[in-house]
Design a protein around this motif. Sequence first.
Motif, PDB file in Angstrom:
ATOM      1  N   ARG A  29       0.821  -1.209   0.000  1.00 52.94           N
ATOM      2  CA  ARG A  29       0.000   0.000   0.000  1.00 52.94           C
ATOM      3  C   ARG A  29       0.856   1.260   0.000  1.00 52.94           C
ATOM      4  N   GLU A  30       0.232   2.334  -0.411  1.00 51.72           N
ATOM      5  CA  GLU A  30       0.940   3.617  -0.525  1.00 51.72           C
ATOM      6  C   GLU A  30       1.147   4.275   0.836  1.00 51.72           C
ATOM      7  N   ASN A  31       0.118   4.277   1.663  1.00 52.85           N
ATOM      8  CA  ASN A  31       0.201   4.857   3.008  1.00 52.85           C
ATOM      9  C   ASN A  31      -0.790   4.154   3.923  1.00 52.85           C
ATOM     10  N   VAL A  32      -0.683   4.434   5.219  1.00 51.40           N
ATOM     11  CA  VAL A  32      -1.520   3.763   6.213  1.00 51.40           C
ATOM     12  C   VAL A  32      -2.241   4.823   7.058  1.00 51.40           C
ATOM     13  N   PHE A  83       1.677   2.057  13.769  1.00 45.66           N
ATOM     14  CA  PHE A  83       2.500   3.138  13.214  1.00 45.66           C
ATOM     15  C   PHE A  83       3.958   2.685  13.120  1.00 45.66           C
ATOM     16  N   CYS A  84       4.464   2.022  14.159  1.00 48.95           N
ATOM     17  CA  CYS A  84       5.854   1.543  14.167  1.00 48.95           C
ATOM     18  C   CYS A  84       6.072   0.481  13.092  1.00 48.95           C
ATOM     19  N   LYS A 136       6.710   3.186   5.101  1.00 47.52           N
ATOM     20  CA  LYS A 136       5.415   3.699   4.652  1.00 47.52           C
ATOM     21  C   LYS A 136       4.948   4.824   5.581  1.00 47.52           C
ATOM     22  N   LYS A 137       4.329   5.819   5.002  1.00 47.64           N
ATOM     23  CA  LYS A 137       3.790   6.917   5.790  1.00 47.64           C
ATOM     24  C   LYS A 137       2.560   6.437   6.547  1.00 47.64           C
ATOM     25  N   ALA A 138       2.523   6.701   7.839  1.00 51.30           N
ATOM     26  CA  ALA A 138       1.389   6.289   8.671  1.00 51.30           C
ATOM     27  C   ALA A 138       0.910   7.469   9.499  1.00 51.30           C
TER      28      ALA A 138
END
Length: 683
Positions: free
Chosen positions: A363-366, A386-387, A394-396
């Motif tokens: 996926r692109e981001n979370v 997040f970790c 990946k950006k979260a």
Amino acid sequence: MKSKVRFKGKLRSYLCWPLWLTIPMTLADVGLYFYDVTAGFLLTVFIAIYFVLELGLYYNTRPRLANEIINFATQYATVQKKLLNEFEIPYALLDYTGKILWVNERFSELTGVGRNYHKSITTLFSNITREFLQKHEDAQNITIEKKERIFRISLNRIYFDDIMEESKEIDVKDSDEFLTALYLFDETELQHCKQENLDQKQVSALVYIDNYDEALDSIEDVKRSLLIALVDRKVNQYFSKMDALVRKIEKDKYFVVFKYKYLQKLMDDRFSVLEDVKTVKVGNEMAVTLSIGVGIKGTSYNENYEQARAAIDLALGRGGDQVVVKNGEDIAYFGGKAKQVERNTRVKARVKAHALHEIIESRENVIIMGHSLTDVDSLGAGIGIFCAARVLGKKAQIVINEPTTSIRPLMECFAPEKGYPEDMFINSEIAIEEVSRNSLVMVVDTNRPSYTECPELLTRTDTIVVFDHHRQGSEVIENPLLSYIEPYASSACEMVAEVLQYFQEGFKLSPAEADCIYAGILIDTNNFMTKTGVRTFEAAAYLRRSGAEVTRVRKMLRNDMACYKARAEAVRHAEVYRGAFAISVCPSEDVESPTIVGAQAANELLNIIGIKASFVLTEYAGKIYISSRSIDEINVQLIMERMGGGGHLNVAGAQLTGCTISEAKHAIMRTIDEMLEEGDIQE
């Protein structure tokens, strides 16, 4: 005597046309005078004689014709009345108040009343009152039972202004009075056929043994086959009473088919096989429990089976030891009183960790979100995810709309000056802008879409993952790519801590991150006193090795003076209902997070001797939040489900709208009374 009868319309035209014929004859006679005076005169004489004869005939015939018409109308009305009286359909005419004016013979035969019976229709059919007749304007159909027969009553209004519209004697304009025509249809045979057809409908059921491996592991090898044989016998004997077909499809799974007419009997019995199976003892330390999923209302056998599959999934998602009956959108629950069995194996956690790794990587981001009014467990689980996303590059982002005082100290540990992104925590508006079809929406600590911080996010992506430790209800997040719901887990933080251990080789948490996840476990277990198992302590040990510090966490979880006083007030004013249930109200004035204080007060009330369950109500943001707790004797989750909520055996809650605190308290008392009478809970 001069007749007052006047003909109108086509009949008058028919009688007068011979007279009107003299007009064209006169015109022809005038023209004839120009050719021959003698011939014209003769025609004039003929026309005069013809007119006199026709006029005399008209006046002489009209009274006799009127009498004949009246006689015919009288005979016709008599025929109509006779036909209506002998009409096969029972018929009655009621006045505006519901008083019987007239009945036909068939109606008299069925009801036993004669034509002189002029009492209210309510004396025959109690459902049809004066208020009912005057309230419902359109034609109504009512089904009633009388003398072991089933009737459909059809009611139709006849307004006076319709039937007397041209009357010159009575003025009924603007009148709202009416007569009611009542038709009685005997549908006994029809309803019997419908019920017979429904009773023969196939019902599919799936029966699973919840703890097959664990129960077998607790006894000697030579007794294992005996244990399974006894369980098989219990299941087969129970369903064979209902003329059911039982087939074992796997070592711990059964497929059952029976007729719909036996379903109500099973429900009235509350599926006693759940308790019967627990009595099977051949040296096993652990009682065997069953989960049953029943599917109905499908239009085909395959649809019923799919309904049963969905029902068994829901039963297992709620912790097992219960029956779920799925009738389309309607769902009924039975059982679910036993404590969830903790799985000693971590195979499932490892499988879910690898699956989550693959999903995040693709996926692109979370976007991570928990339930509304984010608590410590929800935040801690979000920090863990997040970790995991950060390790994969990946950006979260974590969605939190209104941080409460309980989570602000934890959120301050992730400030930008400490190396964390500025947009690590976002609100719903920003989250909607950030999400795309290629985003992963991660839901933690809830499995109900309406409870999430931003339900709209669930419709803006095709990739949804759910991690939760609450029992599933009828409202679930649809089509998640990965669902990890374990009701026996103490908290969402425990589940995330387990998954992180298998997420990636060399995965490490910082002390602040470990603190946050550890705090979630600490809060949800009430300092390791509720719902704690071996795996709970193992997760805590992993976090401790990662740098979690108990003293540091305790400082962050301290309450301010206003919260402490509010909690003390809730405990001080608690009422004890039926000697075992503590019910109190937590004040919300000057308290920023009253719902959390209410949960703490509910925990405190369990420290009082004799209290089996506690209920603390908190009015906040236009809703009434109920926090319920118990130790082991009362299943508060069943009580909260009756009130539209849910949770766990010992920790549950509900949200009420459209009522006052007083009404909510009485609703809790009423629910407790009902469940005690039904035997769902024991005093």
